[in-house]
Every structure is written in C-alpha cells, then in structure tokens.
Design a protein around this motif. Structure first.
Motif, mmCIF file in Angstrom:
data_model
loop_
_atom_site.group_PDB
_atom_site.id
_atom_site.type_symbol
_atom_site.label_atom_id
_atom_site.label_comp_id
_atom_site.label_asym_id
_atom_site.label_seq_id
_atom_site.Cartn_x
_atom_site.Cartn_y
_atom_site.Cartn_z
ATOM 1 N N ARG A 269 1.941 4.259 -23.835
ATOM 2 C CA ARG A 269 2.374 3.795 -25.155
ATOM 3 C C ARG A 269 3.276 2.563 -25.030
ATOM 4 O O ARG A 269 3.233 1.661 -25.859
ATOM 5 C CB ARG A 269 3.079 4.929 -25.897
ATOM 6 N N ARG A 270 4.108 2.547 -23.990
ATOM 7 C CA ARG A 270 4.937 1.363 -23.761
ATOM 8 C C ARG A 270 4.053 0.159 -23.423
ATOM 9 O O ARG A 270 4.314 -0.960 -23.886
ATOM 10 C CB ARG A 270 5.923 1.637 -22.627
ATOM 11 N N ALA A 271 3.002 0.382 -22.649
ATOM 12 C CA ALA A 271 2.060 -0.694 -22.329
ATOM 13 C C ALA A 271 1.364 -1.203 -23.598
ATOM 14 O O ALA A 271 1.122 -2.401 -23.751
ATOM 15 C CB ALA A 271 1.033 -0.208 -21.315
ATOM 16 N N CYS A 272 1.076 -0.276 -24.522
ATOM 17 C CA CYS A 272 0.479 -0.677 -25.811
ATOM 18 C C CYS A 272 1.426 -1.584 -26.585
ATOM 19 O O CYS A 272 0.995 -2.544 -27.244
ATOM 20 C CB CYS A 272 0.140 0.550 -26.647
ATOM 21 N N GLU A 273 2.726 -1.288 -26.515
ATOM 22 C CA GLU A 273 3.715 -2.120 -27.219
ATOM 23 C C GLU A 273 3.788 -3.521 -26.603
ATOM 24 O O GLU A 273 3.945 -4.516 -27.316
ATOM 25 C CB GLU A 273 5.094 -1.459 -27.145
ATOM 26 N N LEU A 274 3.660 -3.587 -25.282
ATOM 27 C CA LEU A 274 3.752 -4.875 -24.606
ATOM 28 C C LEU A 274 2.533 -5.748 -24.870
ATOM 29 O O LEU A 274 2.659 -6.958 -25.100
ATOM 30 C CB LEU A 274 3.922 -4.653 -23.097
#
Length: 821
Positions: A269-274
């Motif tokens: 999910r953090r990768a999706c934000e980035l």
C-alpha cells in the motif's frame, strides 16, 4: 502483425534458442545446458557458481512439470518460462545473434533471461530486462522471488541492505515463536506459489492454508517485530521516491513469501502511494488481500491494476492475463461466478495457451450450469496440460451432468491417478456411483474422502446413504451418527430417526393399524383415480408443480427476498433502453450485470450459497430467457418472473409483477396499462419456466393470440389472466400454502409410503385411513395393500384441523344415533 502471427514468431524464436543450447539433441536442457543459456543471454553479468546454482534450482523447481528425466527442461517448458515473464524472448534472441529467415540482423544489446537478475525500475516495462554491470546483482542468499522474473527483482543497490535487515527480523521473530511454542518449523515453505492462488471453484485441492506458516500476532514478540519493521520502512522512505518504491515492493514480497500477509499488504500500500499508476503494487496488494480472505478489497485492487495496465499500452501486456485471472478468482470469492467468467474468458483470449485460465473458465461455467461450454473449455485445458488433475476432475463433473457417465468415470479416474488423494474427484466419483446404483463402490469413494478429510460431514452422510443402499444398515447408522456429531443438522437427525424406525419394523414385523412395513411397497395410481373431499384439498397435479417451484425457491433463497426490496431495486436501477431488432425497446442487460443486481437482492447469503442460487436461476430462468445465447436478458421481464416467488403478501407480488411489465419499456414506473401481448408473453414465459410439463408452448395459438395484440389492459384484467387455473399462474395459491406449511408437523403421524414424519399438509384417505405427505401424494403413491378403484383424500394443514374434523364427525354420529327410528 496479427496476434496469432506474433505468437508463432515468438514460439519459433524460443525453439531456435532451445536448439542452440540443446547440445546433445536429447530434447531437453540439463543443468549444464541451462547454465550456458543463462550466462550467454547475460554477457554483462558475471555470475558466481552459487548464483548460477540458485538460479537453476529455482527454474527446475518452478517448472518441474516440464522436466523430462534425464534430458532436462523441455522446449514447452522453456516457452512456458518466457510466457511467465521470466525473460524477454526478443532480447535474448538478439543477444545470442540468432536470426530468422528474411529477418533483419539482430541488434547488439544484451539481455537478462531465464532465472537471471531481475533488474527493472518502476518506469520500466514488464519485459524490460537490459542488464548493466552497474546494477546490483542478486545475492546468493536472497529469496527465490528476486530472480523469478524481470518484473520482480531489485532495482537499486540501496534496497539490498534493507532487505537483509528484514530477513534478520523475520528469522528472529520465527525463532522466538518456535522456541516459545516448542514446535519445529515444518511450514517454512518459501517456495509456495501464492501469486497464482490456490484453485478456486469446484475443484479445490486440500486447503493449502494447512501448509501456511502460522504466526502468533498477539504476543509481545510480534509487537516488537512490527515496531522494528516500522523503523526499517522509515529508512526506506528516507531515500528518493523510486528507491523507496523499490524497497517497499521488496519488503512486501519477502513478507508475503513468509506468509506475513498483513505486514506485506502495508508495504504494498505504501508502494501504491509512491507510484499510484504503477500496476505492480496494486497487483501485489490484491494477492495479499485475497490471502487474508478480504475478497472484496482484493477485487478493488485488481481493478486498479487492470485500469493501470490498460492505460499503459503494451507495457504490461504479459501481466494482463494474470490480472484477469486473479480478478476472476476474487470475484468467485464473493460468489460472483458469471462476472468471473468474463475475466477468465478475457485472460484466455489474451493468452490462448493459458491452461489455468481455461480451467477456471470451465469450472465457473460448470458452476452456473452451462455444461456444454464448460466441457469445451476444460477439454482445451487438459489438451494444453494433460497432467492437470483439477481440470480432469471438473471435466468429469461436466460430463456427468450431461449424462455421459462412461467418459466422466474416465476423467475422474485420470484425476485420481494423477493425485490419489484428490478429494473432489473421489467425492464426485462417489456421487456418480450413487446415481448409478453402485452403492458399494460409492461407499468406497466416500471412505477415501474421509481418510483425507475426516471432518467432512457431507462425505460421512453420503457414505451412510451408500451403505444403506448396499444393505449395510448397522454401518449406515454409525455413519449417520458421526455426520450428526459433525453438523447437528435437523435433516441428519430425521434420517437417523427414520433408519431406526425401519430397523424396528423389520425386527418386529408390520406396524400397527394400516401402516405398511418398510419402503417401496406402493402402487403409483393414475391422476384420475385421486378424488378430493372438499374444494380446499389441493389437486395432485397442482401440488406436484408447486413442490417443484417451492424447491426452486429454497435453492435460490428467493423466498427470503422481500418483494418490497425487489420493488425498490427496480425503481433505483437505471438501465438504458435498447432495441433487439424488432418490437419496442426494452431494458436489456448482460448476465454479469444481472448477477450484481441479484447480489444486492440476496445480500444476506454467503458467497458459496449465492453461487448455488445463481446457478439455479441461470439453469431455470436465464437459459429460457436467453435462448439465443447472447448473454443478455430483458431485465424488466426477469423482475416480473421472480416477483411471484419472492416473500411478501400474495397481492403485492402480483402488483410488482405488473409494475415490472410497466417498467421494462420506460425509465420509471408510470402509467396504468400494459399491452395484452406483453401480458400473454409474460404468462407464457412463467409457465415455460415454472410449469414446463404442462405443454403450454402453444399458448398464444390456443387463446387466439398468434398475432401481437396492440390493445392495453389494466391491472384488474391482468389479474384475470394471471390467476387463470388452466393456462395462467393460478398455482400461486398452492405455492403460498406450501410456504406457510413448511414447519408444520403432525404429531406422530408419518407418511405410509416414505415413513418420514409428515411436514406441511397431511393427506388422509377417507376409506382406508392411511396418510400421505406432500411428495408422495403428488407422485400418486398408495400402499400396495390397499388396491381400490379410486381414492378419496382430505387435506389437513395442521393437526388442529384434523382434530376439529374428527370432533365434528363424532358430533354428527352422536346426533344421528339420537334420532328416534
């Protein structure tokens, strides 16, 4: 170039690569030949012996199904590695300076390929595999996923130290938990292929969750791990955006491989934000959510991945089929099988050699009752992958459903030969033997199922029935008791009671009164010999049809769908009008869209139960409404067809059916008149769906409606047509009576034919005083000891009615005896 030509060109390039390295021409690439291939297509990468060994171990493990001993990886296996994204055919072909007839000379750039270092940035296409010595090489101790394909590796050197630290944290947590629990870590199965999920649908293997690593996430050790992981993620975020993305994706993959799905999801999910438009983090988040059992959220992530992949042109072309497959599996997890079919079909179109997509498509089609189409898809799957046990199993189920039992047995046996403990194949083969009356063989199959799954109450119950059919009453009673212990279901209790009663009767001879000993001692009497006492007694023919409709109600759970909810859904659903080529425009909708509406109407059902409901509706209603096979149905007519069998007041059901006919040609319910031709067509459809045995296909000709009637009718006139007993749907009153009597029992009275306690109406014969249940009365069964020219029955809806009738007869007899002769 057409898609087929492109595939042929790709296959030819793989063949030439294969022949280049198959030095002994034995039809396989052994470890030495595969090592030469990996080194040759990566000229700029200097692999250590440990790295080469790790790469080969991964390739030979992952594609073990394509290994011919002692030759090695077959041509089909090499093609499969490229289809899975483990390399770029074009780049490898050029790197080897190979050429095709009439093709331009290869370019000079080099490429990474099978099992080599995964070197991609977030901006690289999924097939990008250009390697430069400045890029980091895979660590020999790293997880296998770091070299499984060019899309999933490490792009930045700064990621490796973070990943090493994560490995230390995970191993420390595992060590503490193992030490605390005193168990050995027998589940450290980092080689499980969770990317493609366990099989969904009707051929599940033994639940793969049994092989998962089970983590205790409630203790202090895990809390410390989460805190340390948070610090590690903070170090990753301190780098640039692309480096942080690379690190979080690597964290997510490693955590996912260790079955720490919740923590892996956080990283994805953090990768999706980035990088919100990147396909990979959404795809990976979907897999993690599915592993956590959050199918609805997984579906949303896969939809985002699909949207991103389609928006990026051909960059993610190789990943698109798998996105569709995993999206379909997530939809099946929610019970949306018709929608899942759409995505499995799309995956098979994008990649015609995707045998798993074809298998899942066939399984889903079987699950909605489209057996012929299922057979075609499953046959294609086993042609592409002959050792696919699940596909053989579901093909057997489809063939059995179509009545081709000889071929079905062969397919089930193939599945069992490939996997001796294939539960579904054993269970379904047992069902086939039961249907064929081969009870001993059926019992054997269910025994084998129970050896694998001891807690399967269905297998235990079916084994009891098979034993009973084989004449093994004592063993059958033991199996019934075991099944009741597992499930505590009322129907199992009734079966045990019934079996005990039969054993008691066989032991002591015939029962008292006019009861008949045992089952099967009956005659089937023609309908004309069944007479009614009173107009309230239901006609035998009407009861037979009403029982079938009632069974359909229960199967679909439409009897729990409030008619007011149907009316509300009709008013809130906005479907554009469309022309079907003739007549007035109607609100046509695809079956997949209709399934979404059904999910809202039957929102109270679990996914598996909803699947069964959709299957029954598709087989009984949609198959008739979509006789042309267009996969579209008239939504207004569908609402009208199901309205009478929903729950609610009888008058309201009829009113909503009428309003559905009004609604189907406008954007809202307005007006008070429908065309007579529409009403006649509706009644014809109702009888074709619910009373197909009545021979009413000529309804229009029989009633002078062979030509469209432009005249309009009111609700009152519609009711006259609807309630007509001879050619309308007057059977609704009988159906409502069955609904009300579902839970009514008649004390100790049991049916003289089937010996089961009578539930619902009791039909008592006036002269011989024997009683029949709904089912036996509708089938015209009477005890063989009571042969008469005709039988006169009176129906009792409850035991109270029977007592009142008995008192009334007693009073009449008493008054008659007081009359002075």
């Amino acid at each position: 170039m057409s898609a087929e030509a492109a595939r042929n060109l790709r296959a030819e390039k793989v063949r030439r690569i294969f022949e280049r390295f198959d030095s002994n021409a034995d039809g396989g690439l052994n470890r030495e030949e595969m090592a030469a291939l990996v080194v040759a297509v990566n000229p700029r990468v200097k692999f250590s012996e440990e790295q080469i060994s790790a790469i080969l171990d991964e390739v030979f493990r992952t594609y073990s199904d394509y290994i011919d001993q002692p030759a090695g990886l077959t041509l089909h296996g090499l093609l499969r590695t490229y289809n899975d994204g483990a390399g770029d055919v074009d780049r490898d072909f050029d790197a080897l300076s190979l050429s095709l007839p009439h093709s331009p000379s290869p370019s000079s750039h080099s490429a990474t390929s099978v099992g080599a270092t995964a070197i991609t940035t977030a901006d690289d296409p999924c097939t990008s595999s250009v390697v430069d010595t400045s890029f980091p090489q895979r660590r020999a101790s790293a997880a296998p996923w770091t070299s499984s394909s060019p899309n999933h590796g490490i792009a930045f050197e700064s990621t490796w130290p973070l990943l090493d630290d994560l490995e230390i944290l995970v191993k420390r947590l595992r060590s503490k938990q193992i030490h605390k629990s005193g168990r050995r870590d027998n589940n450290n199965n980092s080689n499980n292929d969770f990317d493609s999920f366990s099989e969904a649908g009707w051929s599940r293997e033994i639940d793969r969750a049994e092989r998962r690593i089970h983590w205790d996430q409630s203790g202090a050790d895990y809390s410390i791990f989460v805190k340390e992981l948070g610090a590690l993620r903070g170090r990753a975020d301190a780098a640039g955006r692309d480096e942080a993305f690379d690190a979080h994706m690597a964290f997510g993959r490693s955590l996912y491989e260790r079955h720490l799905f919740r923590d892996g999801l956080t990283c994805f999910r953090r990768a999706c934000e980035l990088l919100p438009t990147d396909v990979r983090p959404h795809f990976r988040a979907g897999t993690a959510l599915y592993a956590l059992g959050r199918h609805g959220e997984a579906k949303e992530e896969f939809l985002l991945a699909l949207e991103a992949a389609e928006a990026s042109g051909n960059q993610w072309a190789l990943l698109l089929p798998q996105i569709h497959v995993n999206l379909g599996i997530s939809l099946e997890g929610e019970g949306m099988v018709l929608n899942a079919c759409e995505h499995y079909r799309e995956a098979a179109i994008l990649c015609p050699t995707h045998f798993r997509a074809l298998k899942l498509l066939g399984s889903a089609l079987f699950g909605v009752g489209e057996y012929r189409a299922a057979e075609k898809a499953l046959e294609e799957a086993v042609f592409l992958r002959p050792d696919y046990a699940d596909a053989h199993c579901d093909l057997g189920s489809s063939l059995h459903a179509m009545g081709d039992d000889d071929r079905a047995i062969q397919e089930f046996q193939k599945a069992i030969d490939l996997k001796p403990d294939h539960v579904d194949a054993l269970y379904n083969l047992g069902g086939l033997y039961m249907d064929a009356g081969r009870f001993a063989r059926a019992s054997e199959m269910y025994t084998r199922v129970l050896a694998v799954r001891p807690n399967s109450w269905r297998a235990q119950l079916n084994k009891a029935v098979a034993l009973l059919g084989a004449g093994e009453s004592e063993d059958a009673k033991k199996s019934l008791k075991e099944a009741f212990k597992m499930t505590k279901r009322m129907e199992v209790y009734d079966a045990i009671t019934h079996l005990k009663m039969l054993q008691k009767r066989r032991k002591h001879g015939k029962g008292c009164g006019s009861e008949v000993d045992g089952e099967g001692e009956f005659l089937i009497v023609e309908p004309s010999k069944f007479k009614r006492i009173g107009r309230k007694t239901t006609l035998r023919q009407d009861l037979s049809s009403a029982l079938e409709i009632r069974s359909f109600q229960r199967l679909t759970r439409l009897d729990h769908c409030d008619i007011e909810h149907l009316k509300k859904e009709m008013s809130e659903t906005n479907v554009p009008l469309s022309y079907s080529g003739g007549g007035a425009p109607v609100k046509s909708i695809r079956k997949a869209g209709l399934e979404m509406i059904l999910q809202k109407l039957l929102h109270f059902l679990q996914a598996e139960t909803f699947q069964g409901s959709v299957k029954a509706i598709n087989e009984k209603i949609l198959s008739i409404m979509d006789a042309s096979g267009s996969s579209r149905v008239d939504l207004g007519m569908f609402f009208a067809v199901i309205a009478p069998i929903c729950s609610g007041l009888t008058d309201t059901r009829k009113r909503v059916a009428f309003e559905a006919l009004l609604w189907r040609q406008t954007n809202e319910i307005r007006g008070t008149l429908v065309s007579r031709s529409d009403a006649i067509a509706y009644i014809k459809l109702m009888r074709a769906v619910y009373i197909p045995s009545c021979g009413v296909s000529d309804i229009m000709e029989l009633h002078g409606e062979s030509d469209p009637d432009p005249s309009m009718i009111s609700f009152g006139e519609f009711l006259e047509i609807f309630s007509d007993q001879d050619w309308g749907f007057g059977i609704l009153s009988t159906l409502v009576k069955l609904e009300r009597g579902d839970r009514i029992r008649h004390g100790k009275h049991s049916c003289s034919i089937c010996q089961y306690p009578i539930i619902g109406s009791r039909f008592r014969e006036a002269r011989r005083c024997f009683s029949l249940c709904n089912r036996c009365y509708s089938e015209g069964k009477v005890p063989s000891a009571f042969k008469q020219d005709e039988y006169r029955f009176k129906e009792y809806g409850s035991e109270t009615e029977a007592i009142k009738d008995k008192c009334k007869c007693f009073n009449l007899n008493l008054k008659s005896s007081e009359i002075d002769p």
